[in-house]
Design an enzyme around this catalytic site. Structure first.
Site, PDB file in Angstrom:
ATOM      1  N   TRP A 186       9.728  -6.830   3.208  1.00 18.19           N
ATOM      2  CA  TRP A 186       9.342  -7.112   3.139  1.00 18.19           C
ATOM      3  C   TRP A 186       9.742  -7.871   1.704  1.00 18.19           C
ATOM      4  O   TRP A 186      10.779  -7.685   1.193  1.00 18.19           O
ATOM      5  CB  TRP A 186       8.856  -5.926   1.484  1.00 18.19           C
ATOM      6  CG  TRP A 186       8.000  -6.624   0.302  1.00 18.19           C
ATOM      7  CD1 TRP A 186       7.022  -6.557  -0.008  1.00 18.19           C
ATOM      8  CD2 TRP A 186       8.760  -6.518  -0.899  1.00 18.19           C
ATOM      9  NE1 TRP A 186       6.994  -7.410  -0.992  1.00 18.19           N
ATOM     10  CE2 TRP A 186       7.816  -7.046  -1.969  1.00 18.19           C
ATOM     11  CE3 TRP A 186      10.586  -6.013  -1.684  1.00 18.19           C
ATOM     12  CZ2 TRP A 186       8.168  -6.939  -3.523  1.00 18.19           C
ATOM     13  CZ3 TRP A 186      10.007  -5.877  -2.796  1.00 18.19           C
ATOM     14  CH2 TRP A 186       9.075  -6.817  -3.759  1.00 18.19           C
ATOM     15  N   GLU A 225       5.104  -5.927   5.176  1.00 23.46           N
ATOM     16  CA  GLU A 225       4.172  -5.510   4.244  1.00 23.46           C
ATOM     17  C   GLU A 225       4.025  -6.225   3.427  1.00 23.46           C
ATOM     18  O   GLU A 225       4.681  -7.300   2.508  1.00 23.46           O
ATOM     19  CB  GLU A 225       5.966  -4.578   4.023  1.00 23.46           C
ATOM     20  CG  GLU A 225       5.040  -3.982   2.551  1.00 23.46           C
ATOM     21  CD  GLU A 225       5.782  -2.859   1.344  1.00 23.46           C
ATOM     22  OE1 GLU A 225       7.126  -2.948   1.716  1.00 23.46           O
ATOM     23  OE2 GLU A 225       5.772  -2.001   0.715  1.00 23.46           O
ATOM     24  N   LYS A 227       1.671  -7.971   0.104  1.00 26.44           N
ATOM     25  CA  LYS A 227       1.561  -6.744  -1.593  1.00 26.44           C
ATOM     26  C   LYS A 227       0.339  -7.785  -1.771  1.00 26.44           C
ATOM     27  O   LYS A 227      -0.212  -8.967  -1.543  1.00 26.44           O
ATOM     28  CB  LYS A 227       2.102  -6.613  -2.792  1.00 26.44           C
ATOM     29  CG  LYS A 227       2.809  -7.301  -2.726  1.00 26.44           C
ATOM     30  CD  LYS A 227       4.461  -6.628  -3.974  1.00 26.44           C
ATOM     31  CE  LYS A 227       4.422  -5.913  -4.576  1.00 26.44           C
ATOM     32  NZ  LYS A 227       5.144  -5.095  -5.552  1.00 26.44           N
ATOM     33  N   ASP A 258       1.135  -0.149   2.250  1.00 23.06           N
ATOM     34  CA  ASP A 258       1.654  -0.050   0.962  1.00 23.06           C
ATOM     35  C   ASP A 258       0.470   0.732  -0.407  1.00 23.06           C
ATOM     36  O   ASP A 258      -0.579  -0.279  -0.632  1.00 23.06           O
ATOM     37  CB  ASP A 258       2.641  -0.505   0.601  1.00 23.06           C
ATOM     38  CG  ASP A 258       3.234   0.072  -0.790  1.00 23.06           C
ATOM     39  OD1 ASP A 258       2.828   1.152  -1.794  1.00 23.06           O
ATOM     40  OD2 ASP A 258       4.734  -0.177  -1.336  1.00 23.06           O
ATOM     41  N   HIS A 261      -0.496  -1.612  -2.988  1.00 22.96           N
ATOM     42  CA  HIS A 261      -0.782  -3.703  -2.640  1.00 22.96           C
ATOM     43  C   HIS A 261      -1.919  -3.531  -2.845  1.00 22.96           C
ATOM     44  O   HIS A 261      -2.238  -4.256  -2.168  1.00 22.96           O
ATOM     45  CB  HIS A 261       0.322  -2.917  -1.609  1.00 22.96           C
ATOM     46  CG  HIS A 261       1.772  -2.964  -1.808  1.00 22.96           C
ATOM     47  ND1 HIS A 261       2.850  -3.446  -1.361  1.00 22.96           N
ATOM     48  CD2 HIS A 261       1.968  -2.828  -2.793  1.00 22.96           C
ATOM     49  CE1 HIS A 261       4.064  -3.116  -1.751  1.00 22.96           C
ATOM     50  NE2 HIS A 261       3.795  -2.752  -2.796  1.00 22.96           N
ATOM     51  N   HIS A 285       3.223   3.275   3.373  1.00 26.33           N
ATOM     52  CA  HIS A 285       4.134   3.768   2.285  1.00 26.33           C
ATOM     53  C   HIS A 285       3.573   3.999   1.291  1.00 26.33           C
ATOM     54  O   HIS A 285       2.869   3.792   0.752  1.00 26.33           O
ATOM     55  CB  HIS A 285       4.715   2.441   1.110  1.00 26.33           C
ATOM     56  CG  HIS A 285       5.756   1.547   1.663  1.00 26.33           C
ATOM     57  ND1 HIS A 285       6.952   0.224   1.540  1.00 26.33           N
ATOM     58  CD2 HIS A 285       6.969   1.299   2.684  1.00 26.33           C
ATOM     59  CE1 HIS A 285       7.670   0.237   2.134  1.00 26.33           C
ATOM     60  NE2 HIS A 285       7.909   1.088   3.404  1.00 26.33           N
ATOM     61  N   ASP A 293       0.059  -2.002  -9.054  1.00 27.62           N
ATOM     62  CA  ASP A 293       1.172  -1.431  -8.431  1.00 27.62           C
ATOM     63  C   ASP A 293       2.509  -0.750  -8.958  1.00 27.62           C
ATOM     64  O   ASP A 293       3.294  -1.482  -8.633  1.00 27.62           O
ATOM     65  CB  ASP A 293       2.018  -2.910  -7.686  1.00 27.62           C
ATOM     66  CG  ASP A 293       2.995  -2.162  -6.371  1.00 27.62           C
ATOM     67  OD1 ASP A 293       3.190  -1.141  -5.990  1.00 27.62           O
ATOM     68  OD2 ASP A 293       4.081  -3.020  -6.154  1.00 27.62           O
ATOM     69  N   ASP A 295       3.736   2.431  -8.319  1.00 28.23           N
ATOM     70  CA  ASP A 295       5.040   3.334  -8.024  1.00 28.23           C
ATOM     71  C   ASP A 295       5.192   4.658  -8.981  1.00 28.23           C
ATOM     72  O   ASP A 295       6.059   4.888  -8.937  1.00 28.23           O
ATOM     73  CB  ASP A 295       6.640   2.592  -7.766  1.00 28.23           C
ATOM     74  CG  ASP A 295       5.219   1.353  -6.943  1.00 28.23           C
ATOM     75  OD1 ASP A 295       5.695   1.680  -5.585  1.00 28.23           O
ATOM     76  OD2 ASP A 295       5.564  -0.113  -7.613  1.00 28.23           O
ATOM     77  N   ASP A 325       6.806   5.676  -0.867  1.00 26.32           N
ATOM     78  CA  ASP A 325       7.822   4.507  -1.613  1.00 26.32           C
ATOM     79  C   ASP A 325       7.010   4.780  -3.192  1.00 26.32           C
ATOM     80  O   ASP A 325       5.948   4.400  -3.550  1.00 26.32           O
ATOM     81  CB  ASP A 325       7.156   3.353  -1.904  1.00 26.32           C
ATOM     82  CG  ASP A 325       8.179   2.052  -1.882  1.00 26.32           C
ATOM     83  OD1 ASP A 325       8.640   2.150  -2.978  1.00 26.32           O
ATOM     84  OD2 ASP A 325       7.216   0.530  -1.044  1.00 26.32           O
TER      85      ASP A 325
END
Ligand code: RNT
Ligand code: ZN
Length: 418
Positions: A186, A225, A227, A258, A261, A285, A293, A295, A325
């Site tokens: 990524w 990956e 996003k 992810d 993303h 993820h 995003d 997390d 993630d």
């Protein structure tokens, strides 16, 4: 919780599920085979162990300053061991390049090699954990806004060299553990404001990846990956979803999805079947985006449930690698691992317990009401009793009992970290 209670509840659940054609014992066995790839970076807010220091860059951010961040390799390892003791099953550990054992020396990203991960490989074997890996484009003086897509040849070469070396590290991990290490690429590359060079940067990224992947390995697998945007890189992302789907499909590389993303109403679950028809496997993820995003710690929600159901409905447990993630620095970090991992497993167990044969029979017969009714009823079948049994069998705390375990570790260990 009393073992007897769990056993009684399981016996009842087993019957309820049998009535809709689901074998709970088989589900327990299947879930036992599913390893999550635990991301090492929740323990220390994505800081890593380079001696350079400096702050987190690349459009990602860990917010919060809860005490107890792991400050070195020993603390991080101890935290992972503790977290793992509350998570049923056998799991993998996902390392980033910046978590190497650099022995107090300044080892630049274009100098990294398998020797910096020899200790990790040995430790992981002792822990019965397999390793996955990530190259690290962020938090470096040369990170800027563009790494692998940088028009400056020197900067681009630096990151190509880094990523190639990371693949060599992953290869050694895979060889040592007798199972491929999955390496995620990524890169944060993008631009804060409008660019008039979308094509140029994507051409450069494509060329960099082609050069990086030119070396063939047998003990590692690559994934890429995408996003939507990063903080400070809002207007353009070189490695967009379209870019990597095209790249992965044309080059036979896995795409990493992810869950943070994509656009907020976009279903990540829906992507699994399409990707699996055109790329060899899928890496996930699993995260929880809140507004962006962000997390946050993964929880049981419709998105995670649907994602797990799709994996099972596609019969793709062997082809979808489930990594986590997220990096929440505002709560107990070991607790964050445990909550997110267990939530993912609880979604998986619900997916495995779905009365799929019956649902598919209804669908084949065009019985829309019956399909809808059973989908609804399945939501409140006693999956939690099967989950408790899974915890019991794996000798980890049942239900909320792990809260006290995390608190005790906090009292004895993490709260003492300055
Ligand atoms: C960033 C990506 C990436 C990182 C890790 C630390 O938006 O999700 O996977 O979170 O590499
Ligand atoms: Zn990610």
């Amino acid at each position: 919780m009393k073992q007897q209670l769990v056993e009684q509840a399981y016996a009842i659940a087993k019957e309820r599920y049998a009535a809709v054609g689901v074998d709970t014992d088989a589900v327990l066995n299947t879930l036992q085979q599913v390893s999550l790839s635990l991301h090492c970076w929740q323990a220390d807010d994505v800081v890593g162990f380079e001696c350079r220091g400096g702050s987190l860059s690349g459009g990602i951010q860990a917010t919060g300053n809860y005490p107890g961040r792991a400050r070195n390799i020993d603390e991080l390892r101890a935290d992972i061991v503790k977290a793992k003791s509350f998570i049923p099953g056998t799991h993998r550990l996902n390392l980033h390049e910046i978590y190497g054992e650099f022995g107090g020396k300044s080892v630049d990203r274009n100098q990294v090699g398998p020797e910096h991960f020899a200790g990790w490989i040995q430790w992981a074997a002792e822990q019965g954990m397999k390793l996955d890996f990530n190259s690290t484009s962020f938090s470096h003086p040369l990170s800027g806004s563009l790494s692998l897509s940088n028009p400056d040849p020197a900067i681009r070469e630096f990151w190509i060299e880094h990523t190639m070396r990371c693949r060599a590290v992953a290869e050694e991990m895979g060889k040592a553990q007798g199972d491929p290490s999955i390496m995620n690429v990524w890169v944060h590359d993008g631009s804060k404001d409008m660019t008039v060079n979308r094509m140029l940067y994507r051409e450069l990224l494509k060329d960099s990846l082609d050069r990086i992947f030119a070396v063939e390995y047998r003990h590692m697998k690559d994934c890429i990956e995408s996003k939507v945007f990063g903080i400070g890189l809002e207007s353009y992302t070189v490695g967009s979803n379209d870019f990597y789907i095209g790249y992965g499909a044309s080059r036979g590389k896995m795409v990493t999805l992810d869950t943070g993303h994509f656009h907020p109403t976009e279903s990540v679950a829906d992507k699994i079947s399409s990707l699996l028809l055109f790329t060899p496997e899928v890496m996930l993820h699993v995260s929880r985006p809140v507004r962006w995003d962000s997390d946050h710690v993964t929880i049981i929600n419709d998105e995670t449930l649907e994602l797990c159901k799709e994996i099972v409905r596609c019969d793709a447990l062997g082809k979808v690698h489930i990594g986590l993630d997220y990096f929440d620095a505002s709560i107990n970090r070991i607790g964050a691992y445990v909550v997110g991992s267990r939530a993912t497993q609880k979604c998986l167990i619900q997916a495995l317990l779905e009365p799929l044969a019956k649902l598919r029979e209804y669908e084949a017969n065009d019985q829309g009401f019956e399909r809808l009714a059973l989908l609804e009823e399945a939501k409140s079948l006693p999956w939690n009793a099967v989950w408790d049994m899974f915890c019991l069998k794996n000798d980890v705390p049942v239900g909320e009992e792990f809260i006290a375990g995390v608190q005790q570790y906090e009292k004895e260990v993490t709260s003492k970290r300055a």
